[in-house]
Design a protein around this motif. Structure first.
Motif, PDB file in Angstrom:
ATOM      1  N   LYS A 113      92.153  24.574 127.484  1.00  0.00           N
ATOM      2  CA  LYS A 113      91.556  23.657 126.522  1.00  0.00           C
ATOM      3  C   LYS A 113      90.202  23.181 127.037  1.00  0.00           C
ATOM      4  CE  LYS A 113      96.069  22.103 124.899  1.00  0.00           C
ATOM      5  NZ  LYS A 113      97.024  20.983 124.831  1.00  0.00           N
ATOM      6  N   LYS A 114      89.387  22.781 126.104  1.00  0.00           N
ATOM      7  CA  LYS A 114      88.045  22.331 126.444  1.00  0.00           C
ATOM      8  C   LYS A 114      88.130  21.016 127.226  1.00  0.00           C
ATOM      9  CE  LYS A 114      83.697  20.953 124.238  1.00  0.00           C
ATOM     10  NZ  LYS A 114      82.872  21.784 125.113  1.00  0.00           N
ATOM     11  N   LYS A 115      87.328  20.901 128.260  1.00  0.00           N
ATOM     12  CA  LYS A 115      87.310  19.704 129.100  1.00  0.00           C
ATOM     13  C   LYS A 115      85.991  18.948 128.896  1.00  0.00           C
ATOM     14  CE  LYS A 115      91.215  20.555 131.233  1.00  0.00           C
ATOM     15  NZ  LYS A 115      91.588  21.739 130.485  1.00  0.00           N
ATOM     16  N   LYS A 123      85.591  10.381 136.779  1.00  0.00           N
ATOM     17  CA  LYS A 123      86.727  11.186 137.251  1.00  0.00           C
ATOM     18  C   LYS A 123      87.576  10.405 138.242  1.00  0.00           C
ATOM     19  CE  LYS A 123      84.407  15.645 136.697  1.00  0.00           C
ATOM     20  NZ  LYS A 123      83.854  16.833 137.398  1.00  0.00           N
ATOM     21  N   TYR A 130      95.546   6.895 136.429  1.00  0.00           N
ATOM     22  CA  TYR A 130      96.772   7.700 136.409  1.00  0.00           C
ATOM     23  C   TYR A 130      97.771   7.189 137.449  1.00  0.00           C
ATOM     24  CZ  TYR A 130      99.763  11.828 136.785  1.00  0.00           C
ATOM     25  OH  TYR A 130     100.847  12.676 136.818  1.00  0.00           O
ATOM     26  N   HIS A 189      91.211   9.251 126.361  1.00  0.00           N
ATOM     27  CA  HIS A 189      92.309  10.220 126.364  1.00  0.00           C
ATOM     28  C   HIS A 189      92.571  10.642 127.811  1.00  0.00           C
ATOM     29  CE1 HIS A 189      94.188  14.226 125.649  1.00  0.00           C
ATOM     30  NE2 HIS A 189      94.732  13.590 124.626  1.00  0.00           N
ATOM     31  N   PRO A 190      93.811  10.986 128.165  1.00  0.00           N
ATOM     32  CA  PRO A 190      94.081  11.425 129.546  1.00  0.00           C
ATOM     33  C   PRO A 190      93.171  12.536 130.045  1.00  0.00           C
ATOM     34  CG  PRO A 190      96.132  11.105 128.376  1.00  0.00           C
ATOM     35  CD  PRO A 190      95.039  10.894 127.367  1.00  0.00           C
ATOM     36  N   SER A 191      92.666  13.358 129.152  1.00  0.00           N
ATOM     37  CA  SER A 191      91.733  14.409 129.567  1.00  0.00           C
ATOM     38  C   SER A 191      90.353  13.863 129.901  1.00  0.00           C
ATOM     39  CB  SER A 191      91.608  15.456 128.451  1.00  0.00           C
ATOM     40  OG  SER A 191      91.056  14.873 127.287  1.00  0.00           O
ATOM     41  N   GLU A 195      88.276   9.469 122.052  1.00  0.00           N
ATOM     42  CA  GLU A 195      88.884   9.927 120.803  1.00  0.00           C
ATOM     43  C   GLU A 195      88.113   9.395 119.596  1.00  0.00           C
ATOM     44  OE1 GLU A 195      93.052   9.649 120.270  1.00  0.00           O
ATOM     45  OE2 GLU A 195      93.487   9.832 122.418  1.00  0.00           O
ATOM     46  N   ARG A 238      86.781  19.717 120.548  1.00  0.00           N
ATOM     47  CA  ARG A 238      88.223  19.818 120.786  1.00  0.00           C
ATOM     48  C   ARG A 238      88.984  18.941 119.798  1.00  0.00           C
ATOM     49  NH1 ARG A 238      91.464  18.667 126.452  1.00  0.00           N
ATOM     50  NH2 ARG A 238      93.540  18.485 125.540  1.00  0.00           N
ATOM     51  N   LEU A 240      92.461  17.138 119.200  1.00  0.00           N
ATOM     52  CA  LEU A 240      93.571  16.702 120.052  1.00  0.00           C
ATOM     53  C   LEU A 240      94.928  16.958 119.403  1.00  0.00           C
ATOM     54  CD1 LEU A 240      92.029  13.372 121.319  1.00  0.00           C
ATOM     55  CD2 LEU A 240      92.180  15.520 122.548  1.00  0.00           C
TER      56      LEU A 240
END
Length: 244
Positions: A113-115, A123, A130, A189-191, A195, A238, A240
């Protein structure tokens, strides 16, 4: 195959499966005796020609004859394959072009998936969020253990004499500001994508595909959802909650 049988082959007529009419056919190919046949059997092309010309002679017969005559097939050399008229181009005339490796994606294979494009600080904070979310305790409402009907949902403790509200000694922890994640990555979003809710394809024009991802509204129909996903793919955005 025994050595005695090999020694008995002195003429072509001594070969098994040999017929009289083979004599004239072999002569046309330049084979008149056993040594000529050995030379022909060493060559794969000549052996094939024998099988094509002689009726009843196939690969098994040729194999038997080779074993009896102790013949080994010659292997083709690379030089014999290359025509003599062709010459390799000079090194200076060859232009080497580095082509990018072709990306081969099998049908049904996993596609990454696109990051998002994130800086190092973001980061780091996402990783910290997390860890905090996994270390965070489960907050339960007051006296949840006494009355099963209350369930395990969180409710703020109330009452003038509530010891849980006043944080007295062994009372369970309550929700407080110290348990929140880092402010900079809060709501992401976790990625790492921000959103953006969309309900039609035109709203994709304002989306930044580097840091934003879209989520299709729940009230959008299937046909319009497909149009949104198709346009998002064209713009490199992307989705979701993609349907497929």
């Amino acid at each position: 195959m025994s050595k005695e049988k090999k020694a008995d082959i002195n003429e072509l007529a001594d070969l098994p499966h040999y017929k009289e009419e083979f004599g004239s056919q072999l002569e046309d190919m330049g084979i008149t005796n056993v040594p000529d046949l050995k030379d022909a059997l060493r060559n794969a092309e000549k052996s094939k020609k024998i099988m094509d010309e002689l009726v009843g002679v196939g690969p098994k017969t040729i194999k038997t004859w080779r074993e009896l005559l102790d013949v080994k097939v010659e292997k083709k050399s690379r030089k014999a394959i290359v025509p003599a008229t062709e010459s390799k181009p000079a090194a200076k005339d060859v232009e080497i072009v580095d082509k990018p490796p072709a990306e081969v994606v099998e049908k049904g294979a996993y596609v990454a998936k696109k990051k998002p494009v994130l800086d190092d600080e973001t980061k780091k904070l996402l990783a910290l969020r997390y860890e905090m979310s996994h270390d965070r305790i489960a907050f339960l409402r007051q006296e949840w253990f006494r009355f099963p009907r209350l369930g395990e949902k969180w409710r703020k403790p109330r009452g003038m004499h509530s010891k849980m509200r006043r944080h007295i000694q062994y009372r369970p922890n309550v929700v407080s500001i110290g348990y929140r994640g880092p402010a900079k990555v809060r709501g992401l979003h976790p990625s790492g994508f921000e959103e953006v809710m969309v309900w039609n394809p035109d709203q994709l024009e304002k989306v930044d595909p580097k840091v934003q991802a879209v989520r299709v509204g729940g009230s959008v129909g299937f046909k319009k959802r497909q149009a949104i996903e198709q346009k998002a793919d064209e713009l490199g955005i992307r989705v979701l909650n993609r349907t497929g």
